[in-house]
Design an enzyme around this catalytic site. Structure first.
Site, short mmCIF file in Angstrom:
data_model
loop_
_atom_site.label_atom_id
_atom_site.label_comp_id
_atom_site.label_asym_id
_atom_site.label_seq_id
_atom_site.Cartn_x
_atom_site.Cartn_y
_atom_site.Cartn_z
N ASP A 14 57.05 -45.39 -29.63
CA ASP A 14 58.32 -45.64 -30.32
C ASP A 14 58.83 -44.39 -31.02
O ASP A 14 60.03 -44.10 -31.01
CB ASP A 14 58.15 -46.76 -31.34
CG ASP A 14 57.90 -48.11 -30.69
OD1 ASP A 14 57.70 -48.15 -29.46
OD2 ASP A 14 57.90 -49.13 -31.42
N SER A 124 56.23 -56.83 -36.69
CA SER A 124 55.75 -57.15 -35.35
C SER A 124 55.81 -58.64 -35.07
O SER A 124 55.60 -59.47 -35.98
CB SER A 124 54.31 -56.67 -35.18
OG SER A 124 53.72 -57.19 -34.01
N GLU A 126 53.59 -60.14 -33.64
CA GLU A 126 52.23 -60.65 -33.84
C GLU A 126 52.09 -61.37 -35.17
O GLU A 126 51.11 -62.10 -35.39
CB GLU A 126 51.21 -59.50 -33.76
CG GLU A 126 51.00 -58.95 -32.36
CD GLU A 126 50.22 -59.90 -31.45
OE1 GLU A 126 49.39 -60.68 -31.97
OE2 GLU A 126 50.45 -59.88 -30.23
N TYR A 148 45.35 -57.24 -37.35
CA TYR A 148 46.60 -56.50 -37.18
C TYR A 148 47.79 -57.34 -37.62
O TYR A 148 48.65 -56.88 -38.38
CB TYR A 148 46.76 -56.07 -35.72
CG TYR A 148 48.12 -55.49 -35.40
CD1 TYR A 148 48.45 -54.19 -35.77
CD2 TYR A 148 49.07 -56.24 -34.71
CE1 TYR A 148 49.69 -53.65 -35.48
CE2 TYR A 148 50.31 -55.71 -34.41
CZ TYR A 148 50.62 -54.42 -34.80
OH TYR A 148 51.86 -53.91 -34.50
#
Length: 330
Positions: A14, A124, A126, A148
């Site tokens: 990124d 994120s 996630e 994470y």
């Protein structure tokens, strides 16, 4: 006036695309890198002479304060993190230090050096984990399923807290999976396309994967960095989901990649139970309506185009490596 931007994680996927994008916009681009015995600048090698690199560390508060005082950026994009989900199970404490507390350290540096700096936090998908609803938007409850994901939730909410408590222009982009030829080989998309290239060229026989039924909302990283920039150009700071709105299984990814080179994936792919996560995230699909309406952002690259782009890049790279090995002097 030339705008100055500081990117943490500039050597990553990124970061490299964002640096290119900001250079095209006429920015003076600065990047934060950690001291390392080996340099990992491959993704930014083609723009090294146009950017400014500085050593600092999200684990070291004073280094961040010094960096901001030296660069005096107008915008900070915090993309640095321990970002590979399986590794977060092996190193959960380090993941928390970088991916959670590292965000606080950067926000604290901004609070003390210059509160007018506009801050982007890389949140994120996630964070949604065991999803409560589909598709997921900015109001969907978080249920992270990995160290994470937990760390990213902390980073997300501490960004909201600094925005509301100290008036800092701080935004979080809740980015769903975004891939490219610059993706690390440990991530499933790149693992697949690299293996397809090697199998096609006779350098590999098998591809070992975990859960083929896991479904993700996959987009192109080059599209997603534009959304990051757009967030910091708005009159007011806010948080945005960035996604395609489509989801595809790992099996679909594998089929597309192997079909593209004329191979039957079933002959080459085998399941390795060791590659299945302790707590699996089975499905993620984002609702980017807010980003489309407020930012005017939408993805340009389709999922099949993304897979073909990555396979082509890996085929070219592997062929080049084969030629270099063949003609390397003894």
């Amino acid at each position: 006036m030339t705008k100055r931007a500081l990117i943490t994680g500039i050597t990553g996927q990124d970061g490299s695309y964002l640096a290119e994008f900001l250079l095209q916009k006429g920015y003076e681009v600065h990047g934060m890198v950690r001291r390392s015995s080996t340099e990992g600048f491959e993704r930014i090698q083609h723009i090294r002479d146009r950017i400014h690199l500085h050593q600092a560390d999200l684990l070291d508060q004073l280094s961040l304060v010094r960096l901001l005082a030296e660069v005096r950026p107008h915008e900070v994009y915090n993309l640095a993190a321990m970002s590979f989900v399986p590794t977060s199970w092996e190193q959960p404490l380090l993941t928390g230090e970088f991916t959670a507390l590292g965000v606080t350290r950067m926000l604290e540096a901004i609070r003390h050096v210059d509160r007018t700096i506009r801050f982007y936090q890389a949140s994120s998908s996630e964070m949604f984990g065991a999803v409560r609803e589909e598709p997921q938007n900015e109001n969907t409850p978080f249920y992270p399923r990995s160290p994470y994901g937990v760390a990213k939730v902390y980073g997300h909410w501490i960004t909201v807290n600094y925005r509301e408590s100290f008036g800092i222009f701080a935004c979080s982009g809740i980015l769903f999976n975004h891939e490219s030829p610059r993706r690390g080989k440990e991530f499933v998309t790149r693992k697949v396309t690299d293996a397809v290239a090697r199998i096609k060229l006779g350098l590999q026989e098998k591809l070992y994967l975990g859960n083929l039924d896991a479904m993700r909302d996959w987009g192109f990283a080059g599209d997603y960095v534009e959304a990051m920039w757009l967030m910091l150009q708005q009159p007011q700071p806010d948080d945005y989901v960035v996604a395609t709105g489509e989801k595809h299984s790992v099996r679909e990814l594998v089929e597309l990649a192997f079909d593209y080179v004329g191979l039957d994936w079933k002959r080459y792919v085998e399941i390795d139970p060791r590659l299945i996560r302790p707590a699996e995230v089975f499905t993620l699909r984002g609702d980017a309506t807010k980003a489309r309406t407020v930012l005017g952002w939408k993805p340009k690259v389709t999922f099949p185009e993304l897979v073909r782009m990555m396979v082509d890049a890996d085929l070219e790279r592997v062929r080049r490596e084969m030629i270099e090995r063949t003609y390397r002097p003894l």
